[in-house]
Design a protein around this motif. Structure first.
Motif, PDB file in Angstrom:
ATOM      1  N   GLY A  35       0.822  -1.217   0.000  1.00 24.62           N
ATOM      2  CA  GLY A  35       0.000   0.000   0.000  1.00 24.62           C
ATOM      3  C   GLY A  35       0.854   1.264   0.000  1.00 24.62           C
ATOM      4  O   GLY A  35       0.372   2.350  -0.326  1.00 24.62           O
ATOM      5  N   THR A  37       2.002   2.875   2.562  1.00 30.60           N
ATOM      6  CA  THR A  37       1.728   3.851   3.636  1.00 30.60           C
ATOM      7  C   THR A  37       2.904   4.022   4.594  1.00 30.60           C
ATOM      8  O   THR A  37       3.035   5.076   5.218  1.00 30.60           O
ATOM      9  CB  THR A  37       0.458   3.480   4.434  1.00 30.60           C
ATOM     10  N   ILE A  39       6.187   3.150   3.409  1.00 26.56           N
ATOM     11  CA  ILE A  39       7.286   3.525   2.506  1.00 26.56           C
ATOM     12  C   ILE A  39       7.204   5.010   2.143  1.00 26.56           C
ATOM     13  O   ILE A  39       8.212   5.727   2.143  1.00 26.56           O
ATOM     14  CB  ILE A  39       7.241   2.647   1.229  1.00 26.56           C
ATOM     15  N   GLY A 112      -3.400   0.656   3.437  1.00 26.96           N
ATOM     16  CA  GLY A 112      -2.472  -0.131   4.262  1.00 26.96           C
ATOM     17  C   GLY A 112      -2.880  -1.600   4.285  1.00 26.96           C
ATOM     18  O   GLY A 112      -4.063  -1.931   4.323  1.00 26.96           O
ATOM     19  N   THR A 113      -1.883  -2.479   4.238  1.00 28.40           N
ATOM     20  CA  THR A 113      -2.165  -3.919   4.176  1.00 28.40           C
ATOM     21  C   THR A 113      -1.621  -4.637   5.418  1.00 28.40           C
ATOM     22  O   THR A 113      -0.693  -4.156   6.078  1.00 28.40           O
ATOM     23  CB  THR A 113      -1.501  -4.536   2.928  1.00 28.40           C
ATOM     24  N   GLY A 115       0.014  -7.512   5.313  1.00 33.32           N
ATOM     25  CA  GLY A 115       1.375  -7.967   5.010  1.00 33.32           C
ATOM     26  C   GLY A 115       2.390  -6.853   5.250  1.00 33.32           C
ATOM     27  O   GLY A 115       3.469  -7.089   5.797  1.00 33.32           O
ATOM     28  N   ALA A 125       2.905  -1.414  16.138  1.00 26.32           N
ATOM     29  CA  ALA A 125       1.826  -1.686  15.181  1.00 26.32           C
ATOM     30  C   ALA A 125       0.631  -2.319  15.894  1.00 26.32           C
ATOM     31  O   ALA A 125       0.781  -2.971  16.936  1.00 26.32           O
ATOM     32  CB  ALA A 125       2.337  -2.605  14.082  1.00 26.32           C
ATOM     33  N   ILE A 169       5.862 -12.058   1.919  1.00 21.40           N
ATOM     34  CA  ILE A 169       4.723 -12.704   2.580  1.00 21.40           C
ATOM     35  C   ILE A 169       3.605 -12.827   1.550  1.00 21.40           C
ATOM     36  O   ILE A 169       3.235 -11.823   0.920  1.00 21.40           O
ATOM     37  CB  ILE A 169       4.224 -11.866   3.775  1.00 21.40           C
ATOM     38  N   GLN A 194      -5.877   8.359  14.587  1.00 19.25           N
ATOM     39  CA  GLN A 194      -4.635   8.829  13.967  1.00 19.25           C
ATOM     40  C   GLN A 194      -3.509   8.971  14.968  1.00 19.25           C
ATOM     41  O   GLN A 194      -2.740   9.926  14.900  1.00 19.25           O
ATOM     42  CB  GLN A 194      -4.870  10.189  13.276  1.00 19.25           C
TER      43      GLN A 194
HETATM   44  C1  LIG Z   1      -1.043   8.490   8.580  1.00 20.77           C
HETATM   45  C2  LIG Z   1      -0.643   7.087   8.968  1.00 20.77           C
HETATM   46  C3  LIG Z   1      -1.175   6.529  10.106  1.00 20.77           C
HETATM   47  C4  LIG Z   1      -0.806   5.221  10.489  1.00 20.77           C
HETATM   48  N1  LIG Z   1      -1.355   4.702  11.628  1.00 20.77           N
HETATM   49  C5  LIG Z   1      -1.035   3.440  11.994  1.00 20.77           C
HETATM   50  C6  LIG Z   1      -1.622   2.888  13.168  1.00 20.77           C
HETATM   51  O1  LIG Z   1      -2.426   3.500  13.870  1.00 20.77           O
HETATM   52  N2  LIG Z   1      -1.286   1.602  13.494  1.00 20.77           N
HETATM   53  C7  LIG Z   1      -0.403   0.856  12.745  1.00 20.77           C
HETATM   54  O2  LIG Z   1      -0.147  -0.300  13.077  1.00 20.77           O
HETATM   55  N3  LIG Z   1       0.173   1.385  11.621  1.00 20.77           N
HETATM   56  C8  LIG Z   1      -0.130   2.645  11.240  1.00 20.77           C
HETATM   57  N4  LIG Z   1       0.448   3.184  10.115  1.00 20.77           N
HETATM   58  C9  LIG Z   1       1.464   2.397   9.397  1.00 20.77           C
HETATM   59  C10 LIG Z   1       0.986   1.651   8.138  1.00 20.77           C
HETATM   60  O3  LIG Z   1      -0.221   2.129   7.634  1.00 20.77           O
HETATM   61  C11 LIG Z   1       0.890   0.145   8.354  1.00 20.77           C
HETATM   62  O4  LIG Z   1       2.091  -0.391   8.844  1.00 20.77           O
HETATM   63  C12 LIG Z   1       0.480  -0.562   7.034  1.00 20.77           C
HETATM   64  O5  LIG Z   1      -0.143  -1.761   7.366  1.00 20.77           O
HETATM   65  C13 LIG Z   1       1.650  -0.848   6.090  1.00 20.77           C
HETATM   66  O6  LIG Z   1       1.132  -1.557   4.965  1.00 20.77           O
HETATM   67  P1  LIG Z   1       1.453  -1.069   3.481  1.00 20.77           P
HETATM   68  O7  LIG Z   1       0.780  -2.025   2.578  1.00 20.77           O
HETATM   69  O8  LIG Z   1       1.145   0.355   3.291  1.00 20.77           O
HETATM   70  O9  LIG Z   1       3.033  -1.317   3.491  1.00 20.77           O
HETATM   71  P2  LIG Z   1       4.158  -0.634   2.581  1.00 20.77           P
HETATM   72  O10 LIG Z   1       4.380   0.775   3.005  1.00 20.77           O
HETATM   73  O11 LIG Z   1       3.920  -0.891   1.149  1.00 20.77           O
HETATM   74  O12 LIG Z   1       5.424  -1.529   3.039  1.00 20.77           O
HETATM   75  C14 LIG Z   1       5.918  -1.488   4.365  1.00 20.77           C
HETATM   76  C15 LIG Z   1       7.110  -2.451   4.468  1.00 20.77           C
HETATM   77  O13 LIG Z   1       6.665  -3.792   4.350  1.00 20.77           O
HETATM   78  C16 LIG Z   1       7.287  -4.434   3.211  1.00 20.77           C
HETATM   79  N5  LIG Z   1       6.236  -5.262   2.616  1.00 20.77           N
HETATM   80  C17 LIG Z   1       4.987  -4.866   2.234  1.00 20.77           C
HETATM   81  N6  LIG Z   1       4.269  -5.921   1.829  1.00 20.77           N
HETATM   82  C18 LIG Z   1       5.076  -7.001   1.957  1.00 20.77           C
HETATM   83  C19 LIG Z   1       4.890  -8.401   1.693  1.00 20.77           C
HETATM   84  N7  LIG Z   1       3.737  -8.912   1.237  1.00 20.77           N
HETATM   85  N8  LIG Z   1       5.937  -9.236   1.929  1.00 20.77           N
HETATM   86  C20 LIG Z   1       7.110  -8.766   2.409  1.00 20.77           C
HETATM   87  N9  LIG Z   1       7.334  -7.463   2.679  1.00 20.77           N
HETATM   88  C21 LIG Z   1       6.328  -6.588   2.453  1.00 20.77           C
HETATM   89  C22 LIG Z   1       7.773  -3.305   2.317  1.00 20.77           C
HETATM   90  O14 LIG Z   1       8.862  -3.701   1.515  1.00 20.77           O
HETATM   91  C23 LIG Z   1       8.141  -2.259   3.354  1.00 20.77           C
HETATM   92  O15 LIG Z   1       9.390  -2.562   3.911  1.00 20.77           O
HETATM   93  C24 LIG Z   1       0.111   4.486   9.703  1.00 20.77           C
HETATM   94  C25 LIG Z   1       0.644   5.063   8.544  1.00 20.77           C
HETATM   95  C26 LIG Z   1       0.279   6.348   8.163  1.00 20.77           C
HETATM   96  C27 LIG Z   1       0.871   6.939   6.935  1.00 20.77           C
END
Ligand SMILES: Cc1cc2nc3c(=O)[nH]c(=O)nc-3n(C[C@H](O)[C@H](O)[C@H](O)COP(=O)(O)OP(=O)(O)OC[C@H]3O[C@@H](n4cnc5c(N)ncnc54)[C@H](O)[C@@H]3O)c2cc1C
Length: 293
Positions: A35, A37, A39, A112-113, A115, A125, A169, A194
């Protein structure tokens, strides 16, 4: 934007094999972009050390979920909004749904995902404590094949995970064993929305004839990794009493390793962790099975 965009490379493979082969050719060089979020925050801050990304958004087999008699299996690309909207997760894995509702705002929940949350490996998290309670397993895939590993043990140090550089993953598998357990989830942050957690607590217990016959306790933001508190769990056996609540709260304080940082203090985190344990235990006699208190 503090980063120099041309310094980064992004590819969009359409097949999983293509993505895995790219990762195998240069292990550790290419990172999945789910997603974005986490990165994109680093990119914006000028702190994104990795340079090469593979968008995994279009890959088949990383989305949706399947249900068997024994498991619910979630694709790593499942977003928080999808988790919230999935009936079987609401019914049997309510802690994960609560965690999904507490994660960021709607925009973050849409992109956000799960994984990404797991691989990003923040000890603060919100979904990891729920995944620990449910004995989640992860399917890791590489060009060499797939393997299943227990989620407990996946985090081996602050932001360190037990995954090879050429792996990603693909799935998160949840055994369907906690349906009759009473479940509790609470995130304490600076605000209701937030906010990254100061303490995040998930608990589950099996109650039979007024006594506890099984217990699970997991916390976020109180150690370098999401923590399952097995020594505290071991004290939660038999009829609930004031002595049991006190002894388990004392044990919890010994088992966690909170720190002082810009979000909170170690003392506050320890005290809140104990209070949430107490709230969970006191609610056990009144909360119906399956429903988070
Ligand atoms: C405004 C804001 C608020 C947030 N609030 C919270 C909160 O309240 N609680 C919380 O827990 N998090 C929060 N987050 C963090 C974030 O949203 C989560 O950690 C989200 O689940 C990350 O998923 P993504 O798909 O966006 O990951 P990405 O940003 O795409 O990737 C994150 C990391 O995981 C790796 N990755 C992604 N998918 C895989 C896969 N399938 N296999 C191996 N590696 C992988 C990527 O290479 C990277 O290192 C917040 C972020 C923002 C921007």
């Amino acid at each position: 934007m503090r980063s120099f965009l041309p310094a980064y490379d992004m590819r969009v493979p359409l097949e999983l094999d293509e993505a895995l082969e790219t990762m195998a050719r240069e292990p550790g060089e290419w990172k999945p972009f789910a997603g974005g979020t986490d990165i994109m925050v680093l990119l914006e801050q000028g702190k994104l050390a990795d340079r090469k990304f593979l968008s995994i958004a279009r890959l088949k087999g990383l989305r949706g979920f399947t249900v068997s008699d024994d498991h619910v299996t979630l694709g790593a690309m499942m977003t928080y909004r999808q988790v919230q909207a999935t009936t079987i997760l609401q019914q049997e894995f309510p802690l994960l749904c609560r965690a999904a509702c507490e994660t960021g705002g709607i925009a973050t929940q849409n992109r956000g995902t799960l994984g990404g949350n797991i691989a990003n490996a923040s000890p603060a998290a919100d979904s990891p404590p729920a995944l620990l309670i449910y004995d989640a397993e992860l399917e890791l895939v590489s060009a060499q094949g797939a393997r299943w590993v227990p989620y407990a043990g996946f985090h081996v140090g602050y932001k360190k995970i037990n995954m090879r550089p050429e792996e990603m993953i693909r799935n998160i598998r949840l055994p369907r064993t906690k349906k009759n357990w009473r479940q509790y989830y609470r995130k304490v942050g600076t605000r209701r929305a937030q906010a990254i957690s100061k303490v995040c607590f998930a608990g589950a217990a099996l109650v039979d004839n007024g006594g506890i016959t099984g217990a699970r306790i997991a916390l976020g933001s109180v150690a370098p990794i999401p923590l399952r508190c097995r020594k505290t769990e071991a004290l939660l056996q038999g009829p609930l009493s004031t002595e049991m609540i006190q002894a388990s709260a004392d044990q919890l304080e010994r088992e966690i390793q909170p720190i002082d940082d810009f979000r909170s203090t170690a003392r506050y985190r320890a005290r809140v962790g104990q209070k949430l344990l107490e709230e969970f235990l006191l609610g056990l006699m009144t909360t119906p099975a399956g429903r988070p208190a």
